[in-house]
Design a protein around this motif. Structure first.
Motif, PDB file in Angstrom:
ATOM      1  N   MET A  70       4.895  10.268   7.277  1.00  0.00           N
ATOM      2  CA  MET A  70       4.845   9.457   5.870  1.00  0.00           C
ATOM      3  C   MET A  70       4.161   7.998   5.987  1.00  0.00           C
ATOM      4  O   MET A  70       3.647   7.864   4.755  1.00  0.00           O
ATOM      5  N   LEU A  71       4.183   7.255   7.145  1.00  0.00           N
ATOM      6  CA  LEU A  71       3.486   6.285   7.226  1.00  0.00           C
ATOM      7  C   LEU A  71       2.039   6.430   6.876  1.00  0.00           C
ATOM      8  O   LEU A  71       1.346   5.655   6.159  1.00  0.00           O
ATOM      9  N   GLU A  72       1.462   7.447   7.402  1.00  0.00           N
ATOM     10  CA  GLU A  72       0.014   7.698   7.363  1.00  0.00           C
ATOM     11  C   GLU A  72      -0.271   8.244   5.916  1.00  0.00           C
ATOM     12  O   GLU A  72      -1.357   8.076   5.239  1.00  0.00           O
ATOM     13  N   ALA A  73       0.723   9.037   5.138  1.00  0.00           N
ATOM     14  CA  ALA A  73       0.581   9.451   3.897  1.00  0.00           C
ATOM     15  C   ALA A  73       0.560   8.426   3.152  1.00  0.00           C
ATOM     16  O   ALA A  73      -0.193   8.236   1.978  1.00  0.00           O
ATOM     17  N   LEU A  74       1.574   7.259   3.004  1.00  0.00           N
ATOM     18  CA  LEU A  74       1.498   6.132   2.304  1.00  0.00           C
ATOM     19  C   LEU A  74       0.093   5.569   2.456  1.00  0.00           C
ATOM     20  O   LEU A  74      -0.333   5.073   1.070  1.00  0.00           O
ATOM     21  N   SER A  75      -0.278   5.131   3.731  1.00  0.00           N
ATOM     22  CA  SER A  75      -1.482   4.559   3.767  1.00  0.00           C
ATOM     23  C   SER A  75      -2.808   5.443   2.829  1.00  0.00           C
ATOM     24  O   SER A  75      -3.569   4.807   2.302  1.00  0.00           O
ATOM     25  N   GLY A  76      -2.688   6.767   3.012  1.00  0.00           N
ATOM     26  CA  GLY A  76      -3.632   7.593   2.366  1.00  0.00           C
ATOM     27  C   GLY A  76      -3.712   7.332   0.808  1.00  0.00           C
ATOM     28  O   GLY A  76      -4.615   7.297   0.369  1.00  0.00           O
ATOM     29  N   GLU A  81      -4.615   3.762   0.016  1.00  0.00           N
ATOM     30  CA  GLU A  81      -6.138   3.451   0.139  1.00  0.00           C
ATOM     31  C   GLU A  81      -7.038   3.361  -1.212  1.00  0.00           C
ATOM     32  O   GLU A  81      -7.994   2.431  -1.542  1.00  0.00           O
ATOM     33  N   SER A  82      -6.862   4.186  -1.976  1.00  0.00           N
ATOM     34  CA  SER A  82      -7.572   4.340  -3.300  1.00  0.00           C
ATOM     35  C   SER A  82      -6.947   3.234  -4.361  1.00  0.00           C
ATOM     36  O   SER A  82      -7.655   3.079  -5.279  1.00  0.00           O
ATOM     37  N   HIS A  83      -6.022   2.607  -3.990  1.00  0.00           N
ATOM     38  CA  HIS A  83      -5.501   1.481  -4.830  1.00  0.00           C
ATOM     39  C   HIS A  83      -5.585   0.098  -4.269  1.00  0.00           C
ATOM     40  O   HIS A  83      -5.291  -0.635  -4.847  1.00  0.00           O
ATOM     41  N   THR A  84      -6.546  -0.215  -3.372  1.00  0.00           N
ATOM     42  CA  THR A  84      -7.001  -1.167  -2.700  1.00  0.00           C
ATOM     43  C   THR A  84      -8.440  -1.677  -2.942  1.00  0.00           C
ATOM     44  O   THR A  84      -9.274  -0.663  -3.224  1.00  0.00           O
ATOM     45  N   THR A  85      -8.874  -2.876  -2.854  1.00  0.00           N
ATOM     46  CA  THR A  85      -9.975  -3.211  -2.940  1.00  0.00           C
ATOM     47  C   THR A  85     -10.460  -4.022  -1.481  1.00  0.00           C
ATOM     48  O   THR A  85      -9.670  -4.112  -0.852  1.00  0.00           O
ATOM     49  N   ARG A  86     -11.744  -4.484  -1.474  1.00  0.00           N
ATOM     50  CA  ARG A  86     -12.067  -5.409  -0.394  1.00  0.00           C
ATOM     51  C   ARG A  86     -11.327  -6.473   0.093  1.00  0.00           C
ATOM     52  O   ARG A  86     -11.253  -7.172   0.828  1.00  0.00           O
ATOM     53  N   SER A  87     -10.720  -6.891  -1.278  1.00  0.00           N
ATOM     54  CA  SER A  87     -10.112  -8.382  -1.007  1.00  0.00           C
ATOM     55  C   SER A  87      -8.474  -7.992  -1.343  1.00  0.00           C
ATOM     56  O   SER A  87      -7.660  -9.295  -1.205  1.00  0.00           O
ATOM     57  N   GLN A  94      -2.667   2.055  13.576  1.00  0.00           N
ATOM     58  CA  GLN A  94      -3.130   3.523  13.846  1.00  0.00           C
ATOM     59  C   GLN A  94      -2.939   4.315  12.607  1.00  0.00           C
ATOM     60  O   GLN A  94      -3.634   5.042  12.271  1.00  0.00           O
ATOM     61  N   LYS A  95      -1.650   4.444  11.995  1.00  0.00           N
ATOM     62  CA  LYS A  95      -1.324   5.071  10.904  1.00  0.00           C
ATOM     63  C   LYS A  95      -1.466   4.486   9.492  1.00  0.00           C
ATOM     64  O   LYS A  95      -1.596   4.960   8.636  1.00  0.00           O
ATOM     65  N   PHE A  96      -1.445   2.996   9.530  1.00  0.00           N
ATOM     66  CA  PHE A  96      -1.515   2.302   8.289  1.00  0.00           C
ATOM     67  C   PHE A  96      -2.950   1.716   8.255  1.00  0.00           C
ATOM     68  O   PHE A  96      -3.059   0.603   8.076  1.00  0.00           O
ATOM     69  N   VAL A  97      -3.740   2.661   8.094  1.00  0.00           N
ATOM     70  CA  VAL A  97      -5.297   2.421   8.179  1.00  0.00           C
ATOM     71  C   VAL A  97      -5.888   1.883   6.786  1.00  0.00           C
ATOM     72  O   VAL A  97      -6.942   1.113   6.951  1.00  0.00           O
ATOM     73  N   CYS A  98      -5.042   1.949   5.724  1.00  0.00           N
ATOM     74  CA  CYS A  98      -5.821   1.313   4.506  1.00  0.00           C
ATOM     75  C   CYS A  98      -5.579  -0.233   4.455  1.00  0.00           C
ATOM     76  O   CYS A  98      -6.705  -0.879   3.903  1.00  0.00           O
ATOM     77  N   LEU A  99      -4.822  -0.947   5.230  1.00  0.00           N
ATOM     78  CA  LEU A  99      -4.885  -2.367   5.720  1.00  0.00           C
ATOM     79  C   LEU A  99      -4.584  -2.422   7.006  1.00  0.00           C
ATOM     80  O   LEU A  99      -3.724  -1.534   7.678  1.00  0.00           O
ATOM     81  N   HIS A 100      -5.001  -3.611   7.682  1.00  0.00           N
ATOM     82  CA  HIS A 100      -4.583  -3.581   9.165  1.00  0.00           C
ATOM     83  C   HIS A 100      -4.120  -4.974   9.344  1.00  0.00           C
ATOM     84  O   HIS A 100      -4.163  -5.842   8.408  1.00  0.00           O
ATOM     85  N   ILE A 101      -3.223  -5.348  10.335  1.00  0.00           N
ATOM     86  CA  ILE A 101      -2.437  -6.528  10.592  1.00  0.00           C
ATOM     87  C   ILE A 101      -3.766  -7.559  11.077  1.00  0.00           C
ATOM     88  O   ILE A 101      -3.981  -7.352  12.326  1.00  0.00           O
ATOM     89  N   ALA A 102      -3.880  -8.430  10.215  1.00  0.00           N
ATOM     90  CA  ALA A 102      -4.914  -9.524  10.705  1.00  0.00           C
ATOM     91  C   ALA A 102      -4.298 -10.624  11.511  1.00  0.00           C
ATOM     92  O   ALA A 102      -4.937 -11.088  12.344  1.00  0.00           O
ATOM     93  N   LYS A 103      -3.018 -10.882  11.115  1.00  0.00           N
ATOM     94  CA  LYS A 103      -2.336 -11.913  11.829  1.00  0.00           C
ATOM     95  C   LYS A 103      -0.877 -11.796  11.762  1.00  0.00           C
ATOM     96  O   LYS A 103      -0.327 -10.939  11.036  1.00  0.00           O
ATOM     97  N   ALA A 104      -0.136 -12.237  12.870  1.00  0.00           N
ATOM     98  CA  ALA A 104       1.395 -12.101  12.940  1.00  0.00           C
ATOM     99  C   ALA A 104       1.948 -13.398  13.376  1.00  0.00           C
ATOM    100  O   ALA A 104       1.212 -13.815  14.444  1.00  0.00           O
ATOM    101  N   THR A 105       2.910 -13.910  13.137  1.00  0.00           N
ATOM    102  CA  THR A 105       3.766 -14.877  13.591  1.00  0.00           C
ATOM    103  C   THR A 105       5.131 -14.662  13.733  1.00  0.00           C
ATOM    104  O   THR A 105       5.566 -13.978  12.903  1.00  0.00           O
ATOM    105  N   LEU A 106       5.801 -15.503  14.590  1.00  0.00           N
ATOM    106  CA  LEU A 106       7.256 -15.033  14.709  1.00  0.00           C
ATOM    107  C   LEU A 106       8.062 -15.895  13.872  1.00  0.00           C
ATOM    108  O   LEU A 106       7.886 -17.321  13.820  1.00  0.00           O
ATOM    109  N   LEU A 107       8.901 -15.346  13.361  1.00  0.00           N
ATOM    110  CA  LEU A 107       9.948 -16.055  12.300  1.00  0.00           C
ATOM    111  C   LEU A 107      11.031 -16.476  13.091  1.00  0.00           C
ATOM    112  O   LEU A 107      11.442 -17.697  13.097  1.00  0.00           O
ATOM    113  N   GLN A 108      11.893 -15.454  13.510  1.00  0.00           N
ATOM    114  CA  GLN A 108      13.239 -15.724  14.233  1.00  0.00           C
ATOM    115  C   GLN A 108      13.559 -14.519  14.973  1.00  0.00           C
ATOM    116  O   GLN A 108      13.156 -13.282  14.728  1.00  0.00           O
ATOM    117  N   GLU A 109      14.316 -14.548  16.109  1.00  0.00           N
ATOM    118  CA  GLU A 109      14.742 -13.890  16.946  1.00  0.00           C
ATOM    119  C   GLU A 109      14.078 -12.706  16.936  1.00  0.00           C
ATOM    120  O   GLU A 109      14.543 -11.111  16.887  1.00  0.00           O
TER     121      GLU A 109
END
Length: 206
Positions: free
Chosen positions: A117-123, A126-132, A180-195
């Motif tokens: 389902m995650l892969e389907a959401l990405s698919g 993808e047609s509703h995103t732009t380079r920005s 791997q599954k959500f390829v329309c956007l990729h994780i560019a940054k990650a920070t720890l919030l809590q626990e």
């Protein structure tokens, strides 16, 4: 401001506690826009009055699509084919064919979805995103434990409102699974919030 769906009240239906999370990555999503700029936003949560109030500074068109309202359809007894999953997600999102979003608020909704389902959401997205197009959501360092579900709203670029949710607990996808599954956007940054809770900044790879 133009709303495609009415947002939920700021008081969440489940009741319970409200917490403010200090964000380090949400400013990267919105700081590129000036007040009055046209911005198109897709919020995959139930929506909140907090988010509507924050977005009102822009010339915004926002679509609230609460995928978790359809949890029973997203977790069928039999695993759907790729085509069936795509059709289901497309029908649930029901987005205008020509809609291109500047910002997609994923929150932790994606972790309630099975990998197919995650892969389907990405698919579909993808047609509703732009380079920005950029995205914002949450992840976890603890992918081997069950996490409590929350609803979210934006107080300001640096603060997220977190409220208890009536939705089912979930096990988070790893960052590797997400990329791997959500390829329309990729994780560019990650920070720890809590626990062990991470905030994630997504962007297009190409």
């Amino acid at each position: 401001m133009r709303l495609n769906k009415r947002p939920a009240n700021s008081e969440n239906a489940a009741g319970g506690t409200t917490e403010v999370l200090n964000s380090r990555l949400l400013p990267e999503v919105f700081n590129r826009f000036e007040p009055g700029d046209p911005v198109r936003v897709l919020d995959l949560g139930p929506g909140s009055a907090d988010t509507v109030a924050f977005l009102s500074q822009f010339q915004v068109r926002v679509s609230f699509v609460d995928l978790l309202e359809h949890a029973d359809q997203l977790k069928p007894a039999e695993t759907p084919t790729a085509g069936q999953a795509l059709n289901l997600i497309a029908n649930l999102l029901h987005l205008p064919q020509d809609a291109k979003f500047d910002v997609i608020l994923l929150w932790d909704v994606v972790h309630h979805l099975s990998p197919n389902m995650l892969e389907a959401l990405s698919g579909i997205l993808e047609s509703h995103t732009t380079r920005s197009t950029t995205g914002y959501g949450f992840g976890s360092l603890q992918n081997d434990r069950v996490h409590e579900a929350f609803e979210y709203g934006i107080r300001d670029p640096n603060q997220i409102i977190q409220r208890n949710s009536s939705y089912s607990p979930f096990t988070a996808h790893s960052q590797q699974q997400m990329n791997q599954k959500f390829v329309c956007l990729h994780i560019a940054k990650a920070t720890l919030l809590q626990e062990g809770k991470l905030e994630l900044f997504f962007e297009r790879q190409y």
